[in-house]
Design a protein around this motif. Structure first.
Motif, short mmCIF file in Angstrom:
data_model
loop_
_atom_site.label_atom_id
_atom_site.label_comp_id
_atom_site.label_asym_id
_atom_site.label_seq_id
_atom_site.Cartn_x
_atom_site.Cartn_y
_atom_site.Cartn_z
N SER A 148 -6.60 49.17 24.94
CA SER A 148 -7.84 48.82 23.74
C SER A 148 -7.21 47.66 23.19
N LEU A 149 -8.19 46.83 22.63
CA LEU A 149 -7.97 45.65 21.98
C LEU A 149 -6.95 45.81 20.86
N ALA A 150 -6.96 46.76 20.18
CA ALA A 150 -6.40 46.93 18.86
C ALA A 150 -5.04 47.34 19.16
N ARG A 151 -4.87 48.53 20.09
CA ARG A 151 -3.64 49.13 20.62
C ARG A 151 -2.92 47.94 21.41
N ALA A 152 -3.54 47.31 22.30
CA ALA A 152 -2.58 46.09 22.96
C ALA A 152 -2.12 45.11 22.08
N SER A 153 -2.88 44.63 20.85
CA SER A 153 -2.42 43.70 20.16
C SER A 153 -1.27 44.13 19.38
N HIS A 154 -1.49 45.42 19.00
CA HIS A 154 -0.14 45.82 18.05
C HIS A 154 1.07 46.10 19.15
N ALA A 155 0.95 46.60 20.14
CA ALA A 155 1.98 46.77 20.99
C ALA A 155 2.73 45.38 21.51
N LEU A 156 1.97 44.48 21.54
CA LEU A 156 2.28 42.96 22.00
C LEU A 156 3.01 42.25 20.93
N SER A 157 2.34 42.24 19.90
CA SER A 157 2.54 41.12 18.63
C SER A 157 3.07 41.85 17.57
N GLY A 158 2.88 43.28 17.34
CA GLY A 158 3.41 44.09 16.20
C GLY A 158 2.32 44.01 15.14
N ASP A 159 1.11 43.39 15.17
CA ASP A 159 0.07 43.22 14.29
C ASP A 159 -1.08 44.00 14.51
N TRP A 160 -1.89 44.53 13.79
CA TRP A 160 -3.34 45.25 13.91
C TRP A 160 -4.27 44.16 13.76
N PRO A 161 -5.19 44.02 14.48
CA PRO A 161 -6.29 42.94 14.43
C PRO A 161 -6.96 43.45 13.12
N THR A 162 -7.51 42.48 12.43
CA THR A 162 -8.32 42.69 11.14
C THR A 162 -9.77 42.46 11.57
N GLY A 163 -10.58 43.09 10.50
CA GLY A 163 -12.19 42.96 11.06
C GLY A 163 -12.52 43.88 12.17
N GLN A 164 -11.89 44.93 12.57
CA GLN A 164 -12.23 45.82 13.69
C GLN A 164 -13.61 46.23 13.47
N HIS A 165 -14.38 46.16 14.70
CA HIS A 165 -15.68 46.73 14.68
C HIS A 165 -16.70 46.03 13.91
N THR A 166 -16.41 44.66 13.79
CA THR A 166 -17.32 43.72 13.42
C THR A 166 -17.38 42.68 14.82
N ALA A 167 -18.44 42.09 14.94
CA ALA A 167 -18.24 41.22 16.16
C ALA A 167 -17.40 40.06 16.09
N LEU A 168 -17.24 39.30 14.82
CA LEU A 168 -16.60 38.14 14.87
C LEU A 168 -15.02 38.82 14.67
N GLY A 169 -14.77 39.81 13.75
CA GLY A 169 -13.22 40.25 13.82
C GLY A 169 -12.63 40.32 15.20
N ASP A 170 -13.84 41.22 16.21
CA ASP A 170 -13.03 41.64 17.49
C ASP A 170 -13.17 40.37 18.45
N ALA A 171 -13.90 39.63 18.26
CA ALA A 171 -14.00 38.22 19.00
C ALA A 171 -12.62 37.39 18.60
N ARG A 172 -12.38 37.16 17.54
CA ARG A 172 -11.23 36.77 17.15
C ARG A 172 -9.84 37.22 17.57
N ALA A 173 -9.84 38.60 17.59
CA ALA A 173 -8.56 39.47 17.85
C ALA A 173 -8.61 39.17 19.56
N CYS A 174 -9.81 39.14 20.28
CA CYS A 174 -9.71 38.75 21.87
C CYS A 174 -9.29 37.50 21.87
N ALA A 175 -9.86 36.55 21.36
CA ALA A 175 -9.41 35.00 21.56
C ALA A 175 -7.91 34.81 21.37
N LYS A 176 -7.30 35.32 20.38
CA LYS A 176 -5.91 35.26 19.93
C LYS A 176 -5.19 35.95 21.04
N LEU A 177 -5.64 37.08 21.42
CA LEU A 177 -4.92 37.75 22.68
C LEU A 177 -5.07 36.80 23.84
#
Length: 304
Positions: A148-177
């Motif tokens: 999942s976007l949140a779990r993969a981000s945390h497993a790889l970078s050590g950080d949980w994405p912010t703004g989860q379940h908002t369209a822009l928050g998830d788009a930013r997390a995906c762009a960073k990933l």
């Protein structure tokens, strides 16, 4: 023509250099999971980025679904929030501008495609732009417990994405990933899909200019958070991204890994055969040249 022409990221020497492309990272919040049962888009965001993570433009707005807004417990959007928001049809010119010349990206792009096909393509959004799913890309390239976007981000970078379940928050997390995927790869990643197209943009007149966006999230100055190094090891043999969709349960994962190892062995045999064939051909040519040289030398001797 399909909604998007799906490509993949690969370490093989095919396609386009992924770092050289631009990406339109898209995320939606919806009233349900299936548009065929009446689910509609209630929020959409696009983050346009370069392969190194440089943000070119961010856009997000709530969307009037012209129906009751359900799913509040997941996305936090209610009926009153979408009052005065643009409709899907009013979004088309802006979205066309944002995806033109870019690869359209999402984490689980199969889900987003269903809503593009049900709402935005019929409203005039051009079909057939290049696409990339970061969920499939991660499954293909890295062996993780959860994707999942949140779990993969945390497993790889050590950080949980912010703004989860908002369209822009998830788009930013995906762009960073995506940017970290390209930056941390053990070798150059290439995009195996078709080259992005420059799209015709219509509806840019007074009617389009009068549309008022209703963003739920403000843009962050400075773009994305700094990219993180990944400590996780990459797959020795990448999987076929086409086999990495869906639930990707233990059976699907095992089948994809088996297919990858079979493909790797086949490629190794073909490479060995090519090397042997090339060596035989080189030996034959070398022998022919030696014989020709000898015959030429003998002929010169007789003439002398």
């Amino acid at each position: 023509m399909g909604t998007l022409r799906m490509g993949a990221l690969t370490r093989r020497r095919v396609g386009l250099r992924a770092a050289d492309l631009e990406y339109a990272v898209l995320d939606t919040e919806t009233t349900g999971l299936d548009p065929s049962t009446g689910a509609r888009v209630v929020e959409i965001a696009v983050v346009r980025v370069r392969g190194d993570g440089t943000v070119i433009e961010e856009f997000n707005t709530l969307v009037d679904p012209r129906a009751e807004v359900s799913g509040h417990e997941f996305h936090g959007i209610g009926d009153s929030d979408t009052v005065g928001a643009p409709t899907s049809a009013q979004l088309v010119p802006k979205l066309t501008e944002l995806i033109s010349g870019a690869v359209v990206v999402s984490h689980n792009l199969d889900f987003e495609q269903r809503f593009l096909a049900s709402e935005l393509i019929p409203a005039g959004l051009p079909a057939g732009q290049s696409g990339l799913c970061t969920l499939r890309a991660l499954r293909s390239q890295l062996d993780l417990g959860r994707y999942s976007l949140a779990r993969a981000s945390h497993a790889l970078s050590g950080d949980w994405p912010t703004g989860q379940h908002t369209a822009l928050g998830d788009a930013r997390a995906c762009a960073k990933l995506l940017a970290e995927l390209l930056t941390n790869a053990p070798g150059e990643l290439r995009y195996s899909g078709p080259e992005p197209r420059i799209l015709p943009i219509s509806g840019t007149g007074a009617a389009s200019a009068s549309v008022r966006w209703k963003p739920r999230t403000n843009a962050v100055p400075g773009g994305l958070a700094p990219l993180s190094p990944w400590s996780s090891s990459w797959r020795a043999v990448e999987l076929d991204a086409q086999l990495c969709g869906g639930a990707f349960d233990a059976r699907a994962r095992a089948e994809a890994e088996l297919a990858a190892h079979r493909d790797s062995r086949l490629r190794a045999r073909l490479a060995t055969a090519a090397a042997v064939t090339g060596g035989v051909a080189a030996t034959a040519v070398g022998g022919l040249l030696v014989r020709m040289a000898g015959e030429f030398g003998g002929l010169r001797g007789r003439r002398g």
